[in-house]
Design a protein around this motif. Structure first.
Motif, PDB file in Angstrom:
ATOM      1  N   LEU A  46     -11.384 -15.512 -11.737  1.00  0.00           N
ATOM      2  CA  LEU A  46     -10.272 -16.171 -12.145  1.00  0.00           C
ATOM      3  C   LEU A  46      -9.522 -17.197 -11.337  1.00  0.00           C
ATOM      4  CD1 LEU A  46      -9.305 -12.900 -13.414  1.00  0.00           C
ATOM      5  CD2 LEU A  46      -8.984 -14.743 -15.006  1.00  0.00           C
ATOM      6  N   GLN A  55     -12.816 -19.863 -11.685  1.00  0.00           N
ATOM      7  CA  GLN A  55     -12.958 -20.120 -13.121  1.00  0.00           C
ATOM      8  C   GLN A  55     -14.332 -20.518 -13.744  1.00  0.00           C
ATOM      9  OE1 GLN A  55      -9.645 -22.011 -14.973  1.00  0.00           O
ATOM     10  NE2 GLN A  55      -8.137 -20.603 -14.103  1.00  0.00           N
ATOM     11  N   ASP A  87     -11.077 -14.188  -2.766  1.00  0.00           N
ATOM     12  CA  ASP A  87     -10.688 -12.852  -2.347  1.00  0.00           C
ATOM     13  C   ASP A  87     -10.616 -11.947  -3.744  1.00  0.00           C
ATOM     14  OD1 ASP A  87      -9.618 -11.014  -0.331  1.00  0.00           O
ATOM     15  OD2 ASP A  87      -7.678 -11.472  -1.125  1.00  0.00           O
ATOM     16  N   LEU A  88      -9.928 -12.518  -4.867  1.00  0.00           N
ATOM     17  CA  LEU A  88      -9.761 -11.851  -5.868  1.00  0.00           C
ATOM     18  C   LEU A  88     -10.942 -11.380  -6.607  1.00  0.00           C
ATOM     19  CD1 LEU A  88      -7.992 -10.686  -8.163  1.00  0.00           C
ATOM     20  CD2 LEU A  88      -8.161 -12.755  -9.341  1.00  0.00           C
ATOM     21  N   ASP A 102     -12.205  -8.248  -4.611  1.00  0.00           N
ATOM     22  CA  ASP A 102     -11.540  -7.005  -5.091  1.00  0.00           C
ATOM     23  C   ASP A 102     -11.815  -6.441  -6.579  1.00  0.00           C
ATOM     24  OD1 ASP A 102     -10.030  -7.189  -2.842  1.00  0.00           O
ATOM     25  OD2 ASP A 102      -8.192  -7.894  -3.830  1.00  0.00           O
ATOM     26  N   LEU A 103     -12.282  -7.417  -7.427  1.00  0.00           N
ATOM     27  CA  LEU A 103     -12.692  -7.115  -8.872  1.00  0.00           C
ATOM     28  C   LEU A 103     -14.110  -6.317  -8.649  1.00  0.00           C
ATOM     29  CD1 LEU A 103     -11.389 -10.051 -11.107  1.00  0.00           C
ATOM     30  CD2 LEU A 103     -10.603  -7.468 -10.937  1.00  0.00           C
ATOM     31  N   VAL A 131     -15.166  -4.635  -6.123  1.00  0.00           N
ATOM     32  CA  VAL A 131     -15.068  -3.355  -5.759  1.00  0.00           C
ATOM     33  C   VAL A 131     -14.546  -2.387  -6.828  1.00  0.00           C
ATOM     34  CG1 VAL A 131     -13.609  -1.938  -3.969  1.00  0.00           C
ATOM     35  CG2 VAL A 131     -14.711  -4.168  -3.328  1.00  0.00           C
ATOM     36  N   LEU A 132     -13.467  -3.126  -7.547  1.00  0.00           N
ATOM     37  CA  LEU A 132     -13.042  -2.244  -8.688  1.00  0.00           C
ATOM     38  C   LEU A 132     -14.000  -1.661  -9.760  1.00  0.00           C
ATOM     39  CD1 LEU A 132     -10.116  -1.448  -9.977  1.00  0.00           C
ATOM     40  CD2 LEU A 132     -10.317  -3.575 -11.455  1.00  0.00           C
ATOM     41  N   LEU A 178      -3.981 -19.786 -17.448  1.00  0.00           N
ATOM     42  CA  LEU A 178      -4.548 -18.665 -18.060  1.00  0.00           C
ATOM     43  C   LEU A 178      -3.346 -17.924 -19.292  1.00  0.00           C
ATOM     44  CD1 LEU A 178      -7.235 -17.032 -16.065  1.00  0.00           C
ATOM     45  CD2 LEU A 178      -7.158 -19.373 -17.720  1.00  0.00           C
ATOM     46  N   TYR A 217       2.245  -9.005  -2.053  1.00  0.00           N
ATOM     47  CA  TYR A 217       1.070  -9.036  -1.988  1.00  0.00           C
ATOM     48  C   TYR A 217       0.193  -9.193  -0.851  1.00  0.00           C
ATOM     49  CZ  TYR A 217      -3.778 -10.125  -3.808  1.00  0.00           C
ATOM     50  OH  TYR A 217      -5.002 -10.313  -4.266  1.00  0.00           O
ATOM     51  N   LYS A 218      -0.679  -8.357  -0.567  1.00  0.00           N
ATOM     52  CA  LYS A 218      -1.472  -8.218   1.023  1.00  0.00           C
ATOM     53  C   LYS A 218      -0.856  -9.036   1.741  1.00  0.00           C
ATOM     54  CE  LYS A 218      -5.944  -8.014  -1.532  1.00  0.00           C
ATOM     55  NZ  LYS A 218      -7.229  -8.540  -1.731  1.00  0.00           N
ATOM     56  N   THR A 258      -3.260  -3.366  -0.862  1.00  0.00           N
ATOM     57  CA  THR A 258      -4.718  -3.401  -1.314  1.00  0.00           C
ATOM     58  C   THR A 258      -4.919  -4.551  -2.494  1.00  0.00           C
ATOM     59  OG1 THR A 258      -4.464  -1.722  -3.310  1.00  0.00           O
ATOM     60  CG2 THR A 258      -4.958  -0.973  -0.963  1.00  0.00           C
ATOM     61  N   ARG A 268      -4.182  -4.051  -5.623  1.00  0.00           N
ATOM     62  CA  ARG A 268      -4.384  -2.985  -6.680  1.00  0.00           C
ATOM     63  C   ARG A 268      -3.449  -3.311  -7.899  1.00  0.00           C
ATOM     64  NH1 ARG A 268      -9.008  -0.157  -6.995  1.00  0.00           N
ATOM     65  NH2 ARG A 268     -10.417  -1.473  -6.042  1.00  0.00           N
ATOM     66  N   ILE A 311      -3.671  -6.563  -9.631  1.00  0.00           N
ATOM     67  CA  ILE A 311      -4.633  -6.577 -10.438  1.00  0.00           C
ATOM     68  C   ILE A 311      -4.289  -5.964 -11.671  1.00  0.00           C
ATOM     69  CG2 ILE A 311      -7.015  -5.624 -11.287  1.00  0.00           C
ATOM     70  CD1 ILE A 311      -7.876  -6.375  -8.355  1.00  0.00           C
ATOM     71  N   VAL A 337      -2.756 -10.365 -12.132  1.00  0.00           N
ATOM     72  CA  VAL A 337      -2.309 -11.797 -11.413  1.00  0.00           C
ATOM     73  C   VAL A 337      -3.531 -12.239 -10.898  1.00  0.00           C
ATOM     74  CG1 VAL A 337      -1.314 -12.458  -9.208  1.00  0.00           C
ATOM     75  CG2 VAL A 337      -0.092 -10.867 -10.791  1.00  0.00           C
ATOM     76  N   TYR A 338      -3.478 -13.865 -10.947  1.00  0.00           N
ATOM     77  CA  TYR A 338      -4.914 -14.267 -10.387  1.00  0.00           C
ATOM     78  C   TYR A 338      -4.508 -15.551  -9.281  1.00  0.00           C
ATOM     79  CZ  TYR A 338      -4.086 -18.018 -13.832  1.00  0.00           C
ATOM     80  OH  TYR A 338      -3.661 -19.012 -14.441  1.00  0.00           O
ATOM     81  N   TYR A 356      -1.012 -17.071  -6.667  1.00  0.00           N
ATOM     82  CA  TYR A 356       0.501 -16.550  -6.122  1.00  0.00           C
ATOM     83  C   TYR A 356       1.045 -17.909  -5.981  1.00  0.00           C
ATOM     84  CZ  TYR A 356      -3.243 -13.202  -5.672  1.00  0.00           C
ATOM     85  OH  TYR A 356      -4.405 -12.261  -6.143  1.00  0.00           O
TER      86      TYR A 356
END
Lengths: 160, 182
Positions: free
Chosen positions: A45, A48, A58-59, A62-63, A65-66, B38, B106-107, B132, B134, B137, B141-142, B144
């Motif tokens: 995201l 995109q 980074d996100l 994380d995703l 890993v999720l 989005l 956040y982090k 983390t 989490r 997520i 959130v994507y 900041y």
């Protein structure tokens, strides 16, 4: 010779850089393969236009890993994807689902094709109908034709 | 030359497409619509279940239960995020006006977050530390900062991506808070 060998060796050894980091990879190869497949379907995201499997964001990490955590917890592929879609919406899917809001997206190419085919059919029918009796030349066209045939002499008509 | 109707079909198709693309470009260029923003999957749905510890220490500082019974803002921020600094005066202004604002840090490193708040002021009723990422997520959130408007029943009503600028406050957030009965 030695240089060439070293170069060849270096090229052979260097694998393409993957976004997936060694620490993320699951011990179970079957589970890891499923994780890779799911990750390729999910949009990063932040960037995109990349999947989370390709992205270094980074996100995305994380995703990834999720996704692996959900798989380890026993989720099916579909459940993992639903989990992510519940948070980020359909936009997170690189392959958009077929639903009322995406009807035009999916049906669009077929509609354009049908429209084109209909246009060609109409054009052909009209052409075969007109072929029986060609339209008579207009006065203007007749004059141009006479001028052309007059000064072309012995040359073939329309040679220029 | 006689214009046959069939000749007009591609022209009409072109004009229709040009109108659609033109309207979209106009929205982006003149209307300031963001092309990368989005829609939130959360708007109209209950705020996600989460429970975060305070910036430093044990126990719960912010959880879903805190959001019930009041119209509030949930702001995802970090000391390392420059746009968060940009929007901070807006949050301070809202807090002065009595709007409950909850923070998700956040982090962030605790010492950095504390320095950020000491320097710029603390508009938050409570802050949960999401080390983390989490909880962020779970909120979808994507980018900041992000800010959510949550109503009395704990339903997310609006999501704002990026810094809240005075224009966003006046045209979007304040009217919404008013409509929700704050």
């Amino acid at each position: 010779m030695i240089h060439a060998a070293v170069l060849a060796l270096a090229l052979l050894w260097s694998a393409p850089a993957f976004a997936v980091e060694p620490g993320e990879v699951l011990a179970d190869p079957a589970l890891e393969a499923r994780a890779r497949d799911i990750s390729r379907e999910l949009r990063c995201l932040v960037c995109q236009n990349q999947s989370i499997d390709d992205s270094n964001a980074d996100l995305a990490r994380d995703l990834r890993v999720l996704v692996r955590e959900r798989l380890k917890a026993g989720d099916s592929d579909r459940e993992v994807i639903r989990f992510v879609v519940a948070r980020y919406g359909d936009f997170v899917l690189l392959d958009p689902p077929f639903q009322p809001s995406t009807l035009l997206l999916w049906a669009g190419p077929a509609l354009v094709l049908l429209g084109g085919a209909a246009g060609i059919a109409v054009w052909f029918r009209r052409r075969t109908r007109n072929a029986d009796e060609p339209a008579p030349l207009s006065a203007d066209e007749r004059r141009r034709l006479e001028a052309l045939t007059a000064d072309s002499g012995g040359d073939k008509a329309g040679g220029a | 030359m006689r214009l046959r109707p069939a000749f007009l079909v591609p022209l009409a198709a072109f004009a229709a497409l040009a109108a659609v693309f033109g309207a979209y470009l106009w929205q982006v260029g003149v209307g300031g619509k963001s092309i990368s923003e989005l829609p939130s999957a959360l708007v109209g749905r209950p705020a996600p279940d989460f429970a975060l510890p305070p910036i430093e220490g044990e126990g719960t500082a912010l959880s879903t239960a805190d959001l019930k019974g009041k119209v509030s803002l949930v702001n995802v921020f970090a000391s390392w995020c420059p746009p968060c600094r940009v929007e901070h005066p807006m949050l301070m202004r809202l807090a002065r006006d009595g709007v409950p604002i909850f923070g998700i840090n956040y982090k962030d490193r605790p010492e950095d977050a504390k320095k950020f708040l000491a320097e710029l002021g603390d508009p938050y009723r409570a802050i949960g530390a999401d080390r983390t990422g989490r909880a962020a997520i779970d909120w979808g959130v994507y980018g900041y900062p992000e800010t959510f408007v949550v109503d009395r029943d704990g339903i997310v009503r609006h999501r704002h991506v990026g810094p809240i600028m005075p224009h966003d406050l006046e045209t979007r957030i304040l009217p919404l808070l008013k409509a929700l009965g704050r």
